[in-house]
Design a protein around this motif. Structure first.
Motif, PDB file in Angstrom:
ATOM      1  N   ASN A  45       0.819  -1.209   0.000  1.00 37.54           N
ATOM      2  CA  ASN A  45       0.000   0.000   0.000  1.00 37.54           C
ATOM      3  C   ASN A  45       0.855   1.262   0.000  1.00 37.54           C
ATOM      4  O   ASN A  45       0.420   2.319  -0.441  1.00 37.54           O
ATOM      5  N   VAL A  46       2.074   1.142   0.535  1.00 36.36           N
ATOM      6  CA  VAL A  46       2.963   2.299   0.641  1.00 36.36           C
ATOM      7  C   VAL A  46       4.329   1.951   0.062  1.00 36.36           C
ATOM      8  O   VAL A  46       4.861   0.871   0.319  1.00 36.36           O
ATOM      9  N   GLU A  48       8.162   3.676  -0.211  1.00 34.88           N
ATOM     10  CA  GLU A  48       9.044   4.754   0.249  1.00 34.88           C
ATOM     11  C   GLU A  48      10.335   4.710  -0.562  1.00 34.88           C
ATOM     12  O   GLU A  48      11.034   3.700  -0.563  1.00 34.88           O
ATOM     13  N   GLN A  76       2.606  11.095  -1.820  1.00 37.53           N
ATOM     14  CA  GLN A  76       2.031  11.739  -0.640  1.00 37.53           C
ATOM     15  C   GLN A  76       2.931  12.846  -0.140  1.00 37.53           C
ATOM     16  O   GLN A  76       2.467  13.896   0.291  1.00 37.53           O
ATOM     17  N   LYS A  90       7.242   9.376  -0.289  1.00 40.12           N
ATOM     18  CA  LYS A  90       6.268   8.375   0.152  1.00 40.12           C
ATOM     19  C   LYS A  90       5.112   8.368  -0.834  1.00 40.12           C
ATOM     20  O   LYS A  90       4.509   9.405  -1.117  1.00 40.12           O
ATOM     21  N   LEU A  92       1.410   6.402  -1.956  1.00 34.79           N
ATOM     22  CA  LEU A  92       0.314   5.584  -1.459  1.00 34.79           C
ATOM     23  C   LEU A  92      -0.485   4.994  -2.614  1.00 34.79           C
ATOM     24  O   LEU A  92      -0.712   5.659  -3.628  1.00 34.79           O
ATOM     25  N   TYR A  98      -6.622   1.965   3.314  1.00 31.34           N
ATOM     26  CA  TYR A  98      -5.817   2.401   4.446  1.00 31.34           C
ATOM     27  C   TYR A  98      -6.564   3.418   5.305  1.00 31.34           C
ATOM     28  O   TYR A  98      -5.990   4.058   6.168  1.00 31.34           O
ATOM     29  N   TYR A 124      -1.830   5.936   8.208  1.00 32.35           N
ATOM     30  CA  TYR A 124      -0.480   6.458   8.046  1.00 32.35           C
ATOM     31  C   TYR A 124      -0.334   7.916   8.489  1.00 32.35           C
ATOM     32  O   TYR A 124       0.774   8.446   8.512  1.00 32.35           O
TER      33      TYR A 124
END
Length: 363
Positions: A45-46, A48, A76, A90, A92, A98, A124
């Motif tokens: 889902n994320v 980085e 994000q 980051k 998403l 989420y 988050y």
């Protein structure tokens, strides 16, 4: 994945360093790329992305948007790490679940007990409890649901005083008055009185602090027996537009003092607007900086974005209801978040009572 970031993200945006060619006969251009590190969460889902910063690429990296590199993801945030050695991005997954869902106040009450100093917005992102907050959103973008969530969260903690002012008498006003048992007013005269009473309460707290004879270093209002107080004004611009000149001057004075002095005395404002401009804050640009949490929901015009965030460089895509951007001390650049989802049954079957007393007994 790293190769895709290097080609589509770095090379296509000119983020590289040309190397000196070994000879004129070799018709090649050698480039040096910054180091790229990729992390993903278990559910993907994320993502980085960390890219090494150097003097030649720092400015370009700060403006880089990697959303186009990852289909189905939206950037994000992009900000440097603590020692400014890396720019961290980051991203998403915009289709992932989420966000939080709540079917009733009792469910939210059980959830809220796990948090003390912060209010989760999604899995988050969160905002501190003790801060001035502003929500800007056009009609139909989920402002009322987010406001109702924040008010309910604060009320159910049983540690806060909430005063609700709603000139339009929206569903939020009715829910606060009838279901949460909060002090709620809607007439012009009552709202002006509520704001003045909040100002006088703040002065009383200030006097109590000054009269305290012990060590004032680190002294907080809760140690003096004062609970955090939140003045909630829904649709501030609509209310101030209904005031005559004398009433507006009275309101602006009290409101400005609360915004400037309130934080140190545990008195906070939670404000909503459909469009943001300094005029709606009494023409005082310094008040904008007092909002520790600045939330923008839905799709907005570039002028509103510029007025609130000082820049209109936000990801350009169609926002779903409840999606928005948050900027605060933890996120110096606006970051994407999703508001909690309040199901239709959220207030269904509740009697006209103060739920705080009921849930307190049941817990």
């Amino acid at each position: 994945m790293t190769l895709k970031i290097e080609t589509e993200g770095l090379l296509n945006n000119g983020i590289y360093l040309k190397e000196v060619q070994p000879s004129l006969e070799q018709k090649h251009i050698f480039v040096r790329l910054p180091k790229v590190t990729v992390k993903t969460d278990i559910e993907d889902n994320v993502r980085e992305i960390a890219i090494t910063i150097s003097p030649y690429n720092q400015e370009k990296l700060s403006k880089l948007d990697l959303s186009s590199v990852f289909q189905g993801f939206i950037q994000q945030q992009a900000q440097s790490n603590r020692d400014s050695s890396q720019m961290v991005y980051k991203l998403l997954n915009i289709d992932s679940d989420y966000f939080y869902k709540f079917s009733n106040l009792k469910q939210l009450f059980q959830f809220q007990k796990n948090y003390d100093s912060e209010i989760p917005l999604d899995k988050y992102n969160s905002i501190p409890v003790l801060s001035h907050k502003i929500i800007v959103a056009r009609s139909g973008n989920g402002k009322s649901f987010l406001l109702l969530y924040l008010i309910s969260f604060l009320a159910l903690s049983q540690k806060n005083i909430l005063l609700i002012a709603d000139y339009k008498q929206s569903d939020v006003f009715i829910a606060c008055r009838d279901n949460l048992g909060l002090s709620s007013v809607s007439s012009k005269e009552d709202i002006l009185q509520m704001v003045e009473d909040t100002y006088l309460e703040m002065l009383d707290r200030q006097k109590a602090f000054n009269d305290y004879e012990g060590n004032k270093l680190g002294l907080t209002m809760d140690k003096l027996g004062y609970e955090p107080l939140f003045l909630v004004i829904d649709e501030l611009a609509s209310f101030t537009a209904a005031l005559d000149k004398k009433e507006l001057e009275q309101f602006n004075f009290h409101f400005k003092q609360i915004m400037l002095l309130g934080r140190a005395l545990s008195v906070f404002c939670l404000i909503t607007m459909q469009q943001f401009n300094v005029k709606n804050l009494g023409g005082s640009s310094e008040l904008k900086e007092q909002f520790g949490d600045q939330i923008l929901l839905g799709n907005n015009d570039s002028q509103t974005i510029q007025n609130l965030y000082g820049s209109n460089e936000l990801p350009n895509f169609q926002m779903e209801k409840g999606n928005g951007f948050l900027q605060n001390d933890s996120n110096l650049q606006p970051v994407l978040f999703r508001s909690p989802f309040l199901e239709p049954s959220f207030f269904k079957h509740l009697e006209k009572l103060n739920l705080k007393l009921q849930t307190k007994k049941e817990s």
